[in-house]
Design an enzyme around this catalytic site. Structure first.
Site, PDB file in Angstrom:
ATOM      1  N   SER A  56      -2.094  16.796  -6.309  1.00 45.25           N
ATOM      2  CA  SER A  56      -1.075  17.628  -5.645  1.00 45.25           C
ATOM      3  C   SER A  56      -1.038  18.968  -6.349  1.00 45.25           C
ATOM      4  O   SER A  56      -1.436  19.084  -7.520  1.00 45.25           O
ATOM      5  CB  SER A  56       0.289  16.954  -5.783  1.00 45.25           C
ATOM      6  OG  SER A  56       1.334  17.840  -5.412  1.00 45.25           O
ATOM      7  N   TYR A  65       7.671  13.495 -10.991  1.00 45.89           N
ATOM      8  CA  TYR A  65       6.615  13.526  -9.957  1.00 45.89           C
ATOM      9  C   TYR A  65       5.476  14.435 -10.427  1.00 45.89           C
ATOM     10  O   TYR A  65       4.292  14.069 -10.335  1.00 45.89           O
ATOM     11  CB  TYR A  65       7.169  14.009  -8.602  1.00 45.89           C
ATOM     12  CG  TYR A  65       6.082  14.079  -7.543  1.00 45.89           C
ATOM     13  CD1 TYR A  65       5.438  12.931  -7.101  1.00 45.89           C
ATOM     14  CD2 TYR A  65       5.682  15.315  -7.015  1.00 45.89           C
ATOM     15  CE1 TYR A  65       4.419  13.001  -6.138  1.00 45.89           C
ATOM     16  CE2 TYR A  65       4.672  15.386  -6.055  1.00 45.89           C
ATOM     17  CZ  TYR A  65       4.042  14.224  -5.631  1.00 45.89           C
ATOM     18  OH  TYR A  65       3.029  14.296  -4.690  1.00 45.89           O
TER      19      TYR A  65
END
Ligand code: NDP
Ligand code: 8X3
Length: 251
Positions: A139, A152
């Site tokens: 990501s 995260y």
């Protein structure tokens, strides 16, 4: 010879779009996820184009991962050429001092440890054959840290470190290892992150987010390069996004 790909998180978003993209190219598919009904629906839809086998397991469950991959694959699906480590989600968006420990466990157990378990179950056959391609879905959150992204972002930084580590350690075996790192992609991701809260509906409003099919096409491009070409690490944003906190939205 037809290639076989195992895709985790194939019931939704990027994983599901990748399954559709690969099916168009006649790649045999092993589709993984926890939602059985969805797995069956996708299998039915794609069986017109290619061979599809479905596996239902939670990537957090180490025993289930190894048992399922080792024991539940029919002969025709046993040789896995391409592994797409895609299963994962964000859980919550809170400052570290308010973070929910269950959310932290979920992100580290699924995004990091789950990816490791699935890889561990499949890498030995790749090293034995001296071929294979592993694509880890990282990501933009693995490249930078944004406010309230803390755990995260840590999980996706870990995915990138593991990807680099895999590329180094698997280099003697001729195995390709790739990280694909998207910015904002319109999937169920925000519904999961915000646990169905209405705030999830606004995440993709006011600009054109990446669509899961955009990422699927990039993955297809990566796996179809000639043998001597490996896309090591790719970052992709929607045009409206410059980094995690800079998104041009219509007012
Ligand atoms: P979705 O929520 O649409 O899909 C997530 C997938 O992961 C589902 O198929 C889900 O299947 C599976 N999954 C989640 N938890 C588990 C588990 N414990 N065991 C097995 N499978 C699991 O999100 P995306 O498609 O957006 O996300 C896919 C990947 O892309 C993730 O790794 C995410 O971090 C990453 N990503 C997403 C971005 C975005 O903006 N959407 C941007 C950058 C990266 P099931 O529930 O059936 O098990
Ligand atoms: C998903 C993109 O910006 O929500 O990995 O972290 S972001």
């Amino acid at each position: 010879m037809k290639q076989t790909a195992l895709i985790t998180g194939a019931t939704s978003g990027i994983g599901r779009a990748t399954a559709h993209e690969f099916a168009k190219h006649g790649i045999n598919l092993i589709l993984c996820g926890r939602r059985q009904e969805r797995l069956e629906t996708i299998q039915k839809a794609l069986e017109r184009h290619t061979n599809v086998h479905i596996l239902n397991f939670d990537v957090r469950d180490k025993t289930a991962v190894f048992k399922t991959i080792q024991n539940n694959l029919p002969e025709a699906f046993k040789t896995i050429d391409i592994l797409i480590n895609n299963a994962g989600n964000a859980h919550g968006l809170d400052p570290i001092q308010d973070g929910n420990i269950d959310d932290w466990d979920a992100m580290l157990d699924i995004n990091v440890k789950g990816l490791l378990y699935v890889s561990k179950a499949i890498i030995p056959q790749m090293t034995k054959r001296g071929s294979g391609h592993i694509i880890n879905i990282g990501s933009s959150a693995g490249k930078e840290v944004y406010p309230k992204g803390n755990v995260y972002c840590a999980s996706k930084h870990a995915v990138l470190a593991i990807t680099d580590g895999m590329r180094i350690d698997l280099n003697p075996y001729g195995i390709k290892v790739t990280a694909i790192n998207p910015g904002l992609v319109e999937t169920e991701f925000s519904k999961v992150r915000f646990k169905g809260d209405a705030v999830a509906d606004n995440v993709y409003k006011g600009y054109k987010a990446l669509q899961p099919e955009d990422i699927a096409e990039i993955i297809q491009f990566a796996i179809s390069r000639p043998a001597h070409v490996n896309i090591a690490d790719l970052l992709v944003f929607p045009t409206a996004q410059a980094n995690s906190v800079t998104v041009k939205k219509d007012v």
